[in-house]
Scaffold this motif. Structure first.
Motif, PDB file in Angstrom:
ATOM      1  N   GLY A   1       0.909  -1.331   0.053  1.00 27.57           N
ATOM      2  CA  GLY A   1       0.093   0.174   0.049  1.00 27.57           C
ATOM      3  C   GLY A   1       0.871   1.253  -0.157  1.00 27.57           C
ATOM      4  N   TYR A   2       2.148   1.028   0.016  1.00 20.73           N
ATOM      5  CA  TYR A   2       3.077   2.357   0.015  1.00 20.73           C
ATOM      6  C   TYR A   2       2.702   3.396  -1.113  1.00 20.73           C
ATOM      7  N   ASP A   3       2.656   2.785  -2.389  1.00 25.19           N
ATOM      8  CA  ASP A   3       2.653   3.742  -3.435  1.00 25.19           C
ATOM      9  C   ASP A   3       1.168   4.395  -3.426  1.00 25.19           C
ATOM     10  N   ALA A   4       0.299   3.380  -2.870  1.00 25.18           N
ATOM     11  CA  ALA A   4      -1.202   4.115  -2.806  1.00 25.18           C
ATOM     12  C   ALA A   4      -1.269   5.305  -1.693  1.00 25.18           C
ATOM     13  N   ALA A   5      -0.394   5.157  -0.910  1.00 25.38           N
ATOM     14  CA  ALA A   5      -0.207   6.019   0.438  1.00 25.38           C
ATOM     15  C   ALA A   5       0.400   7.352  -0.046  1.00 25.38           C
ATOM     16  N   THR A   6       1.396   6.973  -0.911  1.00 26.94           N
ATOM     17  CA  THR A   6       2.198   8.037  -1.352  1.00 26.94           C
ATOM     18  C   THR A   6       1.412   8.968  -2.343  1.00 26.94           C
ATOM     19  N   LEU A   7       0.510   8.538  -3.260  1.00 27.93           N
ATOM     20  CA  LEU A   7      -0.374   9.128  -4.313  1.00 27.93           C
ATOM     21  C   LEU A   7      -1.459   9.809  -3.281  1.00 27.93           C
ATOM     22  N   TYR A   8      -1.890   9.122  -2.327  1.00 28.06           N
ATOM     23  CA  TYR A   8      -2.891   9.787  -1.203  1.00 28.06           C
ATOM     24  C   TYR A   8      -2.406  11.165  -0.667  1.00 28.06           C
ATOM     25  N   ALA A   9      -1.067  10.907  -0.109  1.00 26.69           N
ATOM     26  CA  ALA A   9      -0.269  12.101   0.340  1.00 26.69           C
ATOM     27  C   ALA A   9      -0.499  13.500  -0.315  1.00 26.69           C
ATOM     28  N   TYR A  10      -0.042  13.006  -1.632  1.00 27.65           N
ATOM     29  CA  TYR A  10       0.111  14.451  -2.578  1.00 27.65           C
ATOM     30  C   TYR A  10      -1.373  14.865  -3.371  1.00 27.65           C
ATOM     31  N   THR A  11      -2.344  14.070  -2.667  1.00 21.68           N
ATOM     32  CA  THR A  11      -3.565  14.664  -2.795  1.00 21.68           C
ATOM     33  C   THR A  11      -4.347  15.265  -1.676  1.00 21.68           C
ATOM     34  N   LEU A  12      -3.351  15.434  -0.641  1.00 22.18           N
ATOM     35  CA  LEU A  12      -4.282  15.971   0.613  1.00 22.18           C
ATOM     36  C   LEU A  12      -4.920  17.365   0.411  1.00 22.18           C
ATOM     37  N   LEU A  13      -4.305  18.010  -0.411  1.00 22.84           N
ATOM     38  CA  LEU A  13      -4.711  19.404  -0.559  1.00 22.84           C
ATOM     39  C   LEU A  13      -5.858  19.462  -1.404  1.00 22.84           C
ATOM     40  N   GLN A  14      -6.448  18.347  -2.334  1.00 22.38           N
ATOM     41  CA  GLN A  14      -7.506  18.349  -3.007  1.00 22.38           C
ATOM     42  C   GLN A  14      -8.611  17.148  -2.393  1.00 22.38           C
ATOM     43  N   SER A  15      -9.534  17.540  -1.584  1.00 22.43           N
ATOM     44  CA  SER A  15     -10.117  16.566  -0.642  1.00 22.43           C
ATOM     45  C   SER A  15     -11.036  15.659  -1.587  1.00 22.43           C
ATOM     46  N   ASP A  16     -11.399  16.332  -2.497  1.00 22.06           N
ATOM     47  CA  ASP A  16     -12.317  15.175  -3.272  1.00 22.06           C
ATOM     48  C   ASP A  16     -11.399  14.124  -4.114  1.00 22.06           C
ATOM     49  N   THR A  17     -10.323  14.536  -4.555  1.00 26.79           N
ATOM     50  CA  THR A  17      -9.229  13.723  -5.339  1.00 26.79           C
ATOM     51  C   THR A  17      -8.725  12.862  -3.991  1.00 26.79           C
ATOM     52  N   ALA A  18      -8.484  13.403  -2.916  1.00 28.77           N
ATOM     53  CA  ALA A  18      -8.032  12.468  -2.010  1.00 28.77           C
ATOM     54  C   ALA A  18      -8.954  11.174  -1.484  1.00 28.77           C
ATOM     55  N   ALA A  19     -10.309  11.661  -1.333  1.00 30.57           N
ATOM     56  CA  ALA A  19     -11.370  10.753  -1.106  1.00 30.57           C
ATOM     57  C   ALA A  19     -11.525   9.582  -2.289  1.00 30.57           C
TER      58      ALA A  19
ATOM     59  N   VAL B   1      -8.827   8.524  -4.125  1.00 33.23           N
ATOM     60  CA  VAL B   1      -7.700   7.712  -4.133  1.00 33.23           C
ATOM     61  C   VAL B   1      -8.078   6.522  -2.939  1.00 33.23           C
ATOM     62  N   ARG B   2      -8.694   7.000  -1.920  1.00 31.77           N
ATOM     63  CA  ARG B   2      -8.854   6.113  -0.849  1.00 31.77           C
ATOM     64  C   ARG B   2      -9.906   5.116  -1.340  1.00 31.77           C
ATOM     65  N   THR B   3     -10.726   5.709  -2.028  1.00 38.17           N
ATOM     66  CA  THR B   3     -11.938   4.514  -2.692  1.00 38.17           C
ATOM     67  C   THR B   3     -11.047   3.719  -3.530  1.00 38.17           C
ATOM     68  N   VAL B   4     -10.511   3.973  -4.506  1.00 41.15           N
ATOM     69  CA  VAL B   4      -9.833   3.327  -5.520  1.00 41.15           C
ATOM     70  C   VAL B   4      -8.962   2.310  -4.946  1.00 41.15           C
ATOM     71  N   PHE B   5      -7.992   2.505  -4.059  1.00 39.49           N
ATOM     72  CA  PHE B   5      -7.298   1.746  -3.422  1.00 39.49           C
ATOM     73  C   PHE B   5      -7.618   1.188  -1.823  1.00 39.49           C
ATOM     74  N   PRO B   6      -8.256   0.311  -1.413  1.00 39.06           N
ATOM     75  CA  PRO B   6      -9.049  -0.028  -0.386  1.00 39.06           C
ATOM     76  C   PRO B   6      -7.889  -0.219   0.460  1.00 39.06           C
ATOM     77  N   ILE B   7      -6.814  -0.698   0.111  1.00 38.47           N
ATOM     78  CA  ILE B   7      -5.640  -0.906   1.350  1.00 38.47           C
ATOM     79  C   ILE B   7      -5.465   0.128   2.055  1.00 38.47           C
ATOM     80  N   LEU B   8      -5.955   1.397   1.725  1.00 38.19           N
ATOM     81  CA  LEU B   8      -5.779   2.673   2.566  1.00 38.19           C
ATOM     82  C   LEU B   8      -6.991   2.541   3.584  1.00 38.19           C
TER      83      LEU B   8
END
Length: 118
Positions: free
Chosen positions: A49-67, A69-76
């Motif tokens: 899940g590290y790559d998914a967590a990395t992508l999530y981290a770089y979307t934190l300023l875009q809350s819709d996109t961050a959500a 990413v969390r949906t697409v990568f259920p490991i998060l």
């Protein structure tokens, strides 16, 4: 992980249930359309899940996109993914402490708080 996660996230380093191959720098500048993943010089082994967590981290300023990413990568958000999330969160909070990624500071602190509540 053993030092940085407790210091920067405030929890003991979670056990890693699965190590896997990771790109280790997934963000929007390393992804193309059609889907290709560029820039593999830092790849190696990381918690699942590290790559998914990395992508999530770089979307934190875009809350819709961050959500999304969390949906697409259920490991998060899963028990297995907490090691990856805590590792990435700690790594970025470490960079904040050095004066980098300051724009993410508050969102990373919120993420660390969420990880502590889990």
């Amino acid at each position: 992980m053993e030092r940085a996660i407790p210091e920067f996230v405030g929890i003991p380093a979670p056990a890693v249930s699965c190590w896997t191959t990771a790109h280790a720098d997934v963000h929007w500048a390393t992804l193309t359309e059609p889907l290709r993943l560029l820039d593999w010089e830092g790849w190696g082994r990381a918690p699942e899940g590290y790559d998914a967590a990395t992508l999530y981290a770089y979307t934190l300023l875009q809350s819709d996109t961050a959500a999304c990413v969390r949906t697409v990568f259920p490991i998060l958000g899963s028990r297995a993914g907490v090691a990856a999330e805590a590792t990435m969160c700690a790594q970025l909070l470490q960079t904040v402490a050095r004066g980098d990624n300051l724009v993410l500071k508050e969102r990373l602190r919120d993420w660390a708080e969420e990880l502590r509540r889990r």
